[in-house]
Design an enzyme around this catalytic site. Structure first.
Site, PDB file in Angstrom:
ATOM      1  N   SER A 558       7.030  10.379  -8.664  1.00  0.00           N
ATOM      2  CA  SER A 558       6.567  10.607  -7.295  1.00  0.00           C
ATOM      3  C   SER A 558       7.718  11.106  -6.436  1.00  0.00           C
ATOM      4  O   SER A 558       8.893  10.821  -6.717  1.00  0.00           O
ATOM      5  CB  SER A 558       6.025   9.303  -6.697  1.00  0.00           C
ATOM      6  OG  SER A 558       5.776   9.434  -5.310  1.00  0.00           O
ATOM      7  N   TYR A 571       5.810   0.122  -4.504  1.00  0.00           N
ATOM      8  CA  TYR A 571       5.429   1.378  -5.145  1.00  0.00           C
ATOM      9  C   TYR A 571       6.639   2.276  -5.355  1.00  0.00           C
ATOM     10  O   TYR A 571       6.885   2.779  -6.457  1.00  0.00           O
ATOM     11  CB  TYR A 571       4.377   2.093  -4.295  1.00  0.00           C
ATOM     12  CG  TYR A 571       3.963   3.453  -4.807  1.00  0.00           C
ATOM     13  CD1 TYR A 571       3.021   3.572  -5.814  1.00  0.00           C
ATOM     14  CD2 TYR A 571       4.526   4.623  -4.283  1.00  0.00           C
ATOM     15  CE1 TYR A 571       2.635   4.822  -6.292  1.00  0.00           C
ATOM     16  CE2 TYR A 571       4.150   5.871  -4.746  1.00  0.00           C
ATOM     17  CZ  TYR A 571       3.208   5.970  -5.756  1.00  0.00           C
ATOM     18  OH  TYR A 571       2.841   7.211  -6.233  1.00  0.00           O
TER      19      TYR A 571
END
Length: 681
Positions: A558, A571
């Site tokens: 990400s 996350y």
């Protein structure tokens, strides 16, 4: 508007589909059917006699009008006047093109002469196991007469072609009472005045031969059970097959990469448990349709299934070297100055007593069909041994078929393989969103895909979208569970023979400020993404190193792995862990030819399972925008002002694995439409 088919063509197609859908009647893509009738000459408007015959390639069970070659019968039969003889009969195939009616439909096959020269309105040429058993029996001619009397005649072995068509036509003319013939070493041909009569005659020959073999044959044609060679339990067989699969695929891919297929059907296991199986396997297959797919003989492991795994693997490696040497010698014995180059010396069929059969090909369908054909060969051996002795055509004739210039020309006409052909991919979290898009892209580029997801229904739906078991299979896996991961890889090994490309995509997202992030949130986030990716990559490395074929591991990380966003500690930290795994594993696995790379997406809202599962609402709240405007919000903060979709991430995965970046490992590709703060440094 599509023209209505000629009535005889409609009957031909219906008959073909019925015959081709029954495995007792003919094998996949085997045999051909035809019809003769009057049609209209498009130039003169006059009636002209036409032949409709199944063209080169295709399958009777799914034959359509577009799969028929259409020829003028007068021109086809006129070829007999200029026939130069059996030594030059291959030239006649090109001459068929000058007999085509109009656009002609499909390309005429080598068997066109058989249909055109036989004086019957309808002709079937089929490869039923029962018929081939008689055709490959040591005294097949006598057995054919005993079975059928004078209603079915014997035609000695002849390689398919123009001369065989003349032979069959002559046999019919000399035996007006006959309804068909058994072709030595090959199959059967039947004929009739109508489509229904032709089909009835075909089925009569097949069923009569079945009854004859059953009632006349001995009870145990493969001999008594061989001590120690009986089947393992199903669980033991599957575990052993999965352990052997990567090694066997590596051996079968020595000359060129192959996809595998495994079967432990009762027919195979019984054959391998009997005393005569080593002798019969060494004789190889006989019907040309069979050994073109299976090669002249299989590789047979000569150890019982209880032998230690390391011992079995070592023996298979030794047998593989022997097989390659023997195949090269076979080629050298029979190749002439004009023979095509040897296509490869690896086996297409590997038999492992007590476990099953592994077969290999350029794609899953080819590998699966090779296995089906070897089962046909086992049935043929059983039938021939039951009433006589199995005696296939001799080796020189097999070579003439396998290295036939007409077969070579057919191979040259095949389209170039897609970039990921022969590659087997396992994608986690592939039941929706980014994973689904990746699975679709990899399959479109030629890969076989294992759709892995905790959501069984979602995984099965995606596998169905990709075309079913010859392209994709679904496996249920929770990436936090080591046993489920191992089972998923075992399923891939049994379905396709190995694993070459793994995409770590499974994940969840928990968006909370630090003080609201519970330890359970942290643990769950890291268990799925950081720990899950580690476990999946470890299993992938185990399989890939056993294969010795290199491979690719891709992490869907990400932008958050390098960019510090608000309210996102669990996350983003898990994504940073994944990003560093890319670097660590690239360094560790490079020596085995395994490349490890990553993709850093951002703001993939539409089609995303994560965003639909609550992450979108959480992030929209953080940024103070409506949830349905979140994709637009992310796009506007990028340099390109473009929204990122799952397909864009899939494109990056293909870029990393499609063959152009062969010297790239340890790379992260941003797919974020340009987020300057996330530029890699």
């Amino acid at each position: 508007m599509t023209a209505t088919p000629h009535p005889e063509v409609r009957a031909l197609l219906e008959r073909s589909n019925r015959l081709g859908s029954d495995p007792r009647t003919t094998n996949y893509a085997g045999g051909n059917t035809s019809a003769k009738a009057l049609g209209t000459d498009p130039v003169t408007g006059a009636d002209t006699e036409l032949l409709w015959v199944k063209g080169s390639g295709g399958d009777l069970g799914t034959l359509t009008e577009g799969g028929l070659a259409v020829l003028r019968l007068d021109r086809l039969r006129a070829l007999t006047a200029g026939y130069p003889g059996v030594e030059r009969e291959d030239e006649m195939v090109a001459a068929f093109d000058y007999c085509l009616h109009g656009r002609g439909g499909a390309a005429p096959s080598i068997d066109t002469a058989m249909h055109g020269l036989v004086d019957a309105a309808h002709v079937d040429h089929l490869h039923p196991d029962s018929g081939i058993a008689l055709a490959c029996a040591a005294d097949g001619e006598e057995l054919t007469k005993e079975c059928f009397g004078d209603t079915v005649v014997w035609v000695p072995w002849r390689r398919p072609g123009f001369q065989l068509g003349l032979d069959i036509a002559a046999a019919k003319e000399a035996n007006p009472q006959a309804v068909g013939c058994v072709l030595g070493g090959h199959g059967i041909t039947a004929w009739g005045a109508t489509s229904a009569q032709c089909e009835a005659n075909s089925l009569h020959i097949i069923r009569t031969a079945e009854d004859f073999l059953r009632t006349r044959g001995k009870a145990e044609p493969f001999g008594p059970l061989l001590a120690g060679f009986g089947p393992l339990t199903e669980a033991e067989r599957r575990a052993r097959a999965a352990a052997l699969a990567p090694v066997l695929r590596a051996l079968a891919s020595t000359d060129r990469p192959q996809v595998g297929h495994f079967t432990d059907s009762g027919v195979v296991l019984d054959f391998l448990s009997r005393a005569e199986h080593p002798r019969l396997a060494a004789l190889g297959t006989s019907c040309p349709d069979h050994f073109l797919r299976t090669k002249v003989r299989p590789l047979l492991l000569d150890l019982p299934p209880t032998a230690p795994l390391d011992e079995a693997i070592a023996r298979l490696r030794a047998l593989h070297q022997d097989y390659r040497a023997a195949y090269a010698a076979y080629y050298d014995r029979h190749a002439g100055p004009g023979s095509p180059a040897m296509r490869g010396a690896d086996p297409a069929v590997v038999l492992v007593p007590g476990v099953g059969m592994f077969t290999y090909g350029k794609d899953k369908q080819t590998a699966r069909v090779a296995g089906e054909f070897y089962v046909n060969a086992i049935n043929v051996m059983r039938g021939a041994e039951a009433v006589s002795a199995y005696r296939p055509i001799d080796e020189a004739e097999k070579f003439r078929i396998e290295y036939w210039e007409l077969e070579e020309a057919k191979l040259r006409r095949m389209p170039a393989p897609r970039p990921l052909a022969t590659r087997i991919a396992l994608v986690t979290g592939a039941g929706s969103g980014i994973g689904r898009a990746i699975a679709h892209r990899l399959a479109a580029e030629g890969a076989c895909v294992v759709v892995a997801d905790r959501d069984t229904a979602g995984a099965e739906a995606v596998a169905g979208e990709l075309g079913g078991p010859d392209t994709a299979v679904a496996v249920t896996v929770d990436v936090t569970d080591e046993e489920q991961i191992r089972a998923a890889f075992d399923a891939a090994l049994l379905a396709f023979g190995g694993v070459d490309l793994v995409v770590n995509n499974a994940g969840i997202s928990i968006s909370k400020p630090l003080l609201e992030t519970a330890a359970a949130d942290w643990d769950r986030q890291h268990a799925i993404m950081a720990r899950g990716s580690f476990l999946v990559s470890r299993e992938a490395a185990r399989v890939m190193t056993a294969q010795g074929l290199g491979g690719d591991i891709v992490y869907i990380a990400s932008k958050n792995a390098v960019f510090a966003g608000p309210n996102n500690i669990a996350y983003s930290a898990a994504k940073a862990d994944q990003a560093h795994q890319v670097r660590l594993l690239a360094a560790e696995l490079g020596g085995d030819g395994i490349r490890v790379n990553g993709v850093n997406p951002d703001g993939v809202v539409r089609g995303s399972g994560i965003f639909a599962g609550g992450w979108g609402a959480q992030r929209a709240a953080v940024y103070g925008v409506a949830e349905d405007k979140l994709g637009e919000f992310y796009a506007q903060r990028t340099l390109l002002k473009r929204e990122v979709l799952p397909e864009h991430v899939a494109n990056a995965v293909f870029a990393l694995t499609g063959g152009d970046l062969t010297h790239t490992t340890g790379l992260h590709i941003p797919v974020d439409a340009g987020v300057a703060a996330a530029f890699l440094r």
